[in-house]
Design an enzyme around this catalytic site. Structure first.
Site, PDB file in Angstrom:
ATOM      1  CG  ASP A   6      -2.006   1.020   1.176  1.00 59.75           C
ATOM      2  OD1 ASP A   6      -2.114   1.712   0.146  1.00 59.75           O
ATOM      3  OD2 ASP A   6      -2.757   1.137   2.158  1.00 59.75           O
ATOM      4  CG  ASP A  96      -3.387   3.858  -3.246  1.00 59.59           C
ATOM      5  OD1 ASP A  96      -4.321   3.042  -3.339  1.00 59.59           O
ATOM      6  OD2 ASP A  96      -3.373   4.778  -2.410  1.00 59.59           O
ATOM      7  CD  GLU A  97      -5.658  -0.757  -0.917  1.00 60.99           C
ATOM      8  OE1 GLU A  97      -5.272  -1.469   0.033  1.00 60.99           O
ATOM      9  OE2 GLU A  97      -6.657  -0.021  -0.848  1.00 60.99           O
TER      10      GLU A  97
END
Length: 390
Positions: A6, A96-97
């Site tokens: 993350d 983003d993860e």
């Protein structure tokens, strides 16, 4: 073993990376609402999505920057290249993860912890961005570990130590426990995950309802059988277009024609038929509206989907005339997983199928630009010819 990777305050981190003057300073990304806050801003209590006025009251010295979505998209693409260089089993969760399954890489890449160390170093060297990685035997626990390990950290929960790590944590760490559920639990002196684990499933069901009670009981005992999934098929296919100036309804219809053509071309290429047509509108006062209609049978025909989208657009015409329009989008949902299509109109459908197939062949052989030029010529001869996308 599963990794949950993350990126830390992703949008704000990209801004600090690209502008050295922002490093070490509280940074807010957004307009009316905070989309991201650097950890320097979070130290003052700023959270997302908080109104910008509230965030500035909490942190008057914060630097506000407008979002740059193209920069975030480029950074995300590079990060996911690192993920897939690490393991082919990657399940994206957002820009983003992601979850990464590294369980079968021990012989060639080392332990999960060693792989996580290299992953963090690779992301830093190739993007200049900080990333936190949680490592655990289940997806749920890996995500909790990354949350606890932030910012810019690595936290490993070894097999056999899952409950020792999990049970002291506050109840809010359980997926599905928001402010309302947390308040209900704390009213009964249930403050930690361990407290939840010690309550019987029947008591939790009576307290929170069947689904929520069973869900929390399982998580409190770290029961999460889900594996990392790759290649999950999307539930809808859509496209949208921002309008830089006020346009009349006929011009908006031409844009909608182009969007529907683009969407249905993608549907046919993926062999996915859909049943629910959704029109998305953003008005001049920044308010939004969504209109949806479900067809009796799934289709991937341009004509059937365009007809429904046009009907929705005409129903919204009074609002458009009153407020002006700055964005129009169309999406088709309830997609069939096997690509099967049930024809809605038995007599006209074969002709429509043939036209769609011909358009697709021209597009794929000569490109959309050539197809658009041909459509423009056709429009001069016959104004009813639909406008095709760039």
């Amino acid at each position: 073993m599963i990794l949950h990777a993350d990126l830390d305050s992703f949008y704000a981190s990209v801004e600090q990376r690209d502008d050295p003057a922002l490093r070490g300073r509280p940074v807010l990304v957004g307009g009316g609402v905070v989309l991201a806050a650097s950890y320097e801003a979070k130290a003052f209590g700023v959270r997302t999505p908080m109104s910008l006025s509230r965030a500035r009251a909490l942190c008057p010295q914060a630097v506000v920057v407008p979002p740059r979505m193209s920069a975030y998209s480029a950074a995300s693409k590079t990060v996911f290249e690192v993920f897939r260089d690490t393991t082919p089993i990657v399940e994206p969760l957002s820009i983003d993860e992601a979850f990464l399954d590294v369980d079968g890489l021990r012989r060639i890449r080392g332990t999960a912890e060693e792989i996580a160390h290299r992953l963090r170093a690779d992301v830093r060297s190739r993007t200049g961005l900080p990333i936190t990685v949680g490592v655990a035997p289940t997806k749920f626990l890996a995500k909790v570990a990354s949350a606890v390990g932030k910012p810019d950290g690595l936290l490993v929960v070894p097999p056999g130590g899952e409950l020792d790590f999990l049970h002291p944590l506050p109840v809010e760490r359980l997926w599905g426990v928001g402010p309302v559920t947390a308040a209900k639990l704390r009213e009964r002196q249930i403050h930690t995950v361990g407290h939840v684990a010690r309550i019987g499933e029947a008591a939790l069901v009576a307290m929170l309802g069947g689904g929520a009670g069973r869900h929390l009981h399982a998580l409190a005992h770290n029961r999460d059988p889900r594996r990392v999934e790759t290649g999950r098929r999307r539930g809808s296919i859509g496209a949208q277009c921002a309008l830089s100036r006020s346009r009349g309804l006929s011009e908006i219809e031409a844009v909608l024609d182009a969007l529907v053509d683009r969407v249905t071309h993608r549907m046919r290429r993926a062999q996915r038929a859909g049943r629910t047509v959704t029109l998305r509108l953003r008005f001049g006062d920044f308010s939004r509206a969504t209109r949806s209609r479900s067809l009796l049978k799934a289709t991937m025909q341009t004509s059937a989907i365009l007809r429904t989208a046009s009907e929705l657009l005409h129903e919204a015409a009074p609002l458009i005339a009153e407020r002006g329009l700055t964005l129009v989008g169309v999406a088709v949902g309830n997609l069939d997983s096997d690509g099967a299509e049930q024809l809605e109109l038995p007599f006209s459908a074969p002709r429509a199928d043939g036209l769609d197939a011909a358009v697709d062949r021209v597009r794929e052989r000569f490109g959309a630009a050539s197809l658009r030029r041909a459509a423009m010529v056709g429009r001069e001869m016959n104004p009813s010819v639909p406008l095709l996308p760039d």
